[in-house]
Design an enzyme around this catalytic site. Structure first.
Site, PDB file in Angstrom:
ATOM      1  N   LYS A  73       0.803  -1.233   0.000  1.00  0.00           N
ATOM      2  CA  LYS A  73       0.000   0.000   0.000  1.00  0.00           C
ATOM      3  C   LYS A  73       0.836   1.284   0.000  1.00  0.00           C
ATOM      4  CE  LYS A  73      -4.394  -1.393   1.915  1.00  0.00           C
ATOM      5  NZ  LYS A  73      -5.334  -1.257   3.021  1.00  0.00           N
ATOM      6  N   ASP A 111     -10.183   3.119   1.778  1.00  0.00           N
ATOM      7  CA  ASP A 111     -10.442   2.482   3.083  1.00  0.00           C
ATOM      8  C   ASP A 111     -11.148   3.437   4.048  1.00  0.00           C
ATOM      9  OD1 ASP A 111      -9.270  -0.028   2.561  1.00  0.00           O
ATOM     10  OD2 ASP A 111      -7.278   0.751   2.981  1.00  0.00           O
ATOM     11  N   GLY A 137      -1.880   1.855  11.680  1.00  0.00           N
ATOM     12  CA  GLY A 137      -1.197   1.316  10.502  1.00  0.00           C
ATOM     13  C   GLY A 137      -1.956   1.772   9.269  1.00  0.00           C
ATOM     14  N   GLY A 138      -1.972   0.932   8.229  1.00  0.00           N
ATOM     15  CA  GLY A 138      -2.625   1.306   6.974  1.00  0.00           C
ATOM     16  C   GLY A 138      -4.100   1.645   7.169  1.00  0.00           C
ATOM     17  N   ALA A 139      -4.855   0.721   7.776  1.00  0.00           N
ATOM     18  CA  ALA A 139      -6.289   0.939   7.939  1.00  0.00           C
ATOM     19  C   ALA A 139      -6.559   2.088   8.918  1.00  0.00           C
ATOM     20  CB  ALA A 139      -6.958  -0.341   8.436  1.00  0.00           C
ATOM     21  N   GLY A 260     -16.005  -5.274  10.419  1.00  0.00           N
ATOM     22  CA  GLY A 260     -15.351  -4.666   9.257  1.00  0.00           C
ATOM     23  C   GLY A 260     -15.976  -5.009   7.905  1.00  0.00           C
TER      24      GLY A 260
HETATM   25  P1  NAD Z   1      -0.879  -2.581   9.992  1.00  0.00           P
HETATM   26  O1  NAD Z   1       0.094  -3.668  10.296  1.00  0.00           O
HETATM   27  O2  NAD Z   1      -0.514  -1.535   9.002  1.00  0.00           O
HETATM   28  O3  NAD Z   1      -1.242  -1.814  11.375  1.00  0.00           O
HETATM   29  C1  NAD Z   1      -1.571  -2.506  12.564  1.00  0.00           C
HETATM   30  C2  NAD Z   1      -1.747  -1.512  13.721  1.00  0.00           C
HETATM   31  O4  NAD Z   1      -2.141  -2.238  14.891  1.00  0.00           O
HETATM   32  C3  NAD Z   1      -0.481  -0.761  14.097  1.00  0.00           C
HETATM   33  O5  NAD Z   1      -0.828   0.529  14.558  1.00  0.00           O
HETATM   34  C4  NAD Z   1       0.093  -1.587  15.245  1.00  0.00           C
HETATM   35  O6  NAD Z   1       0.888  -0.805  16.107  1.00  0.00           O
HETATM   36  C5  NAD Z   1      -1.171  -2.046  15.944  1.00  0.00           C
HETATM   37  N1  NAD Z   1      -1.001  -3.344  16.628  1.00  0.00           N
HETATM   38  C6  NAD Z   1      -0.498  -4.480  16.104  1.00  0.00           C
HETATM   39  N2  NAD Z   1      -0.520  -5.461  17.022  1.00  0.00           N
HETATM   40  C7  NAD Z   1      -1.055  -4.941  18.144  1.00  0.00           C
HETATM   41  C8  NAD Z   1      -1.332  -5.454  19.448  1.00  0.00           C
HETATM   42  N3  NAD Z   1      -1.059  -6.721  19.770  1.00  0.00           N
HETATM   43  N4  NAD Z   1      -1.890  -4.620  20.347  1.00  0.00           N
HETATM   44  C9  NAD Z   1      -2.179  -3.326  20.033  1.00  0.00           C
HETATM   45  N5  NAD Z   1      -1.922  -2.799  18.836  1.00  0.00           N
HETATM   46  C10 NAD Z   1      -1.367  -3.586  17.907  1.00  0.00           C
HETATM   47  O7  NAD Z   1      -2.227  -3.312   9.574  1.00  0.00           O
HETATM   48  P2  NAD Z   1      -3.450  -2.695   8.723  1.00  0.00           P
HETATM   49  O8  NAD Z   1      -3.204  -2.884   7.276  1.00  0.00           O
HETATM   50  O9  NAD Z   1      -3.764  -1.335   9.236  1.00  0.00           O
HETATM   51  O10 NAD Z   1      -4.605  -3.723   9.116  1.00  0.00           O
HETATM   52  C11 NAD Z   1      -5.129  -3.769  10.426  1.00  0.00           C
HETATM   53  C12 NAD Z   1      -6.389  -4.632  10.415  1.00  0.00           C
HETATM   54  O11 NAD Z   1      -7.373  -4.002   9.610  1.00  0.00           O
HETATM   55  C13 NAD Z   1      -6.203  -6.035   9.830  1.00  0.00           C
HETATM   56  O12 NAD Z   1      -6.891  -6.938  10.652  1.00  0.00           O
HETATM   57  C14 NAD Z   1      -6.856  -5.940   8.464  1.00  0.00           C
HETATM   58  O13 NAD Z   1      -7.402  -7.170   8.049  1.00  0.00           O
HETATM   59  C15 NAD Z   1      -7.971  -4.944   8.758  1.00  0.00           C
HETATM   60  N6  NAD Z   1      -8.461  -4.232   7.559  1.00  0.00           N
HETATM   61  C16 NAD Z   1      -9.794  -4.277   7.318  1.00  0.00           C
HETATM   62  C17 NAD Z   1     -10.306  -3.614   6.215  1.00  0.00           C
HETATM   63  C18 NAD Z   1     -11.778  -3.688   5.924  1.00  0.00           C
HETATM   64  O14 NAD Z   1     -12.166  -3.323   4.813  1.00  0.00           O
HETATM   65  N7  NAD Z   1     -12.595  -4.095   6.860  1.00  0.00           N
HETATM   66  C19 NAD Z   1      -9.455  -2.872   5.376  1.00  0.00           C
HETATM   67  C20 NAD Z   1      -8.085  -2.825   5.672  1.00  0.00           C
HETATM   68  C21 NAD Z   1      -7.605  -3.519   6.786  1.00  0.00           C
END
Ligand code: NAD
Length: 290
Positions: A73, A111, A137-139, A260
């Site tokens: 991304k 998103d 993170g990304g989301a 989600g």
């Molecule tokens: P990412 O790795 O970019 O970010 C993860 C975030 O969570 C970071 O801020 C990290 O510090 C935090 N984190 C990780 N482990 C942790 C823990 N044990 N305790 C507390 N904080 C913690 O991931 P992302 O791409 O942002 O995705 C995050 C989630 O969002 C995933 O489960 C993904 O499947 C979901 N998602 C859903 C949609 C949707 O359309 N529903 C879209 C994108 C992502």
């Protein structure tokens, strides 16, 4: 499929890894078929190493657009020609358009707007609200920035002190510099502030992925006192449909618990609009997938 695909069919791709679990190919192909649009959507296992070649392939083959997911991304940005204002602000792209297959690639992020539309569908407005969030993170970044652009009053982000913390600091800075929303960042280890913040918030958003495999037995909220009858709890995870957090919040009387799936649907619907210019038949897709 064989009846639908011929020499004129246009391709839309999805580039990410891992990707075989994704619902996006089913969602887009069913929507193309329903509307009689001559497109096909295919998932390709592409990581950062293959990314540059994959983007060249999009240009060379005249692929009309692509979705982009982890780990690409942010990494895809240097290979694109233009970014939408939201993608520029978020610093990430989940949708690429290649208008008329001419090779000018524009990166978008859907998103955040997808998440806001999912909340709205559930009757939840972010405007003038205080929101507590975990995950940047990304989301999380896309959601935080879109909520701020949509008029949230305060965004209080709590993140663990990992490699995402710096990104969270930048997100807070961008929100404070570019919107009317007041954003703050606190270490999630400060549980007193975390609970206090939720007690003052209308909405709690978990954008961490905690609650999804392999952390399906975990929740960042385990204290029943945190859950109030006027608190909305939104978890970006959609597999499982009810995470430990959402179950806990529902059982302790939260106003609403939202998973989600809606965010996934509406980020896809907006990408579909970018690819085809048409509205995705969301009610039909909801019936098929939810
Ligand atoms: P990412 O790795 O970019 O970010 C993860 C975030 O969570 C970071 O801020 C990290 O510090 C935090 N984190 C990780 N482990 C942790 C823990 N044990 N305790 C507390 N904080 C913690 O991931 P992302 O791409 O942002 O995705 C995050 C989630 O969002 C995933 O489960 C993904 O499947 C979901 N998602 C859903 C949609 C949707 O359309 N529903 C879209 C994108 C992502």
């Amino acid at each position: 499929m064989t009846e639908r695909i011929d020499g004129h069919t246009l391709l839309i791709s999805l580039i990410a890894t891992p990707i075989r679990h994704s619902l996006s190919p089913t969602m887009h192909n069913e929507a193309f078929a329903k509307l009689g649009l001559d497109y096909a959507y295919m998932a390709f296992e592409v990581g950062n190493e293959e990314l540059k070649d994959a983007v060249q392939g999009i240009r060379a083959l005249g692929i009309r657009g692509s979705n982009v997911s982890m780990p690409n991304k942010q990494a895809i940005i240097p290979y694109l020609d233009e970014l939408s204002p939201a993608a520029k602000l978020v610093g990430a792209v989940n949708t690429v358009t290649n208008k008329d297959g001419k090779g000018h690639l524009v990166g978008h992020v859907t998103d955040g707007t997808g998440a806001m539309r999912a909340l709205k569908e559930e009757g939840v407005e972010v405007e003038n609200q205080i929101i507590t969030m975990t995950g940047a993170g990304g989301a999380g970044t896309a959601i935080a920035i879109q909520a701020a652009l949509d008029g949230a009053k305060e965004l209080r982000i709590f993140n663990i002190n990992d490699q995402h913390y710096k990104n969270a600091e930048e997100t807070v800075k961008k929100i404070n510099e570019n919107t009317e929303c007041k954003a703050t960042l606190t270490d999630l280890a400060d549980q007193v502030s975390f609970k206090q913040s939720i007690s003052e918030s209308a909405i709690y958003i978990d954008a961490t992925g905690v609650g999804m495999k392999p952390l399906q037995e975990e929740s960042l909220i385990n204290d029943p006192e945190v859950i109030r009858p006027d608190l909305v709890v939104f978890d970006v995870v959609y597999m499982p449909k009810e995470t430990k957090l959402l179950k806990f919040a529902r059982e302790h009387g939260a106003k609403k618990t939202i998973n989600g799936l809606g965010m996934m649907l509406y980020q896809g619907a907006e990408a579909f609009k970018h690819f085809t210019g048409e509205d995705m038949p969301v009610d039909y897709i909801k019936e098929l997938l939810f």
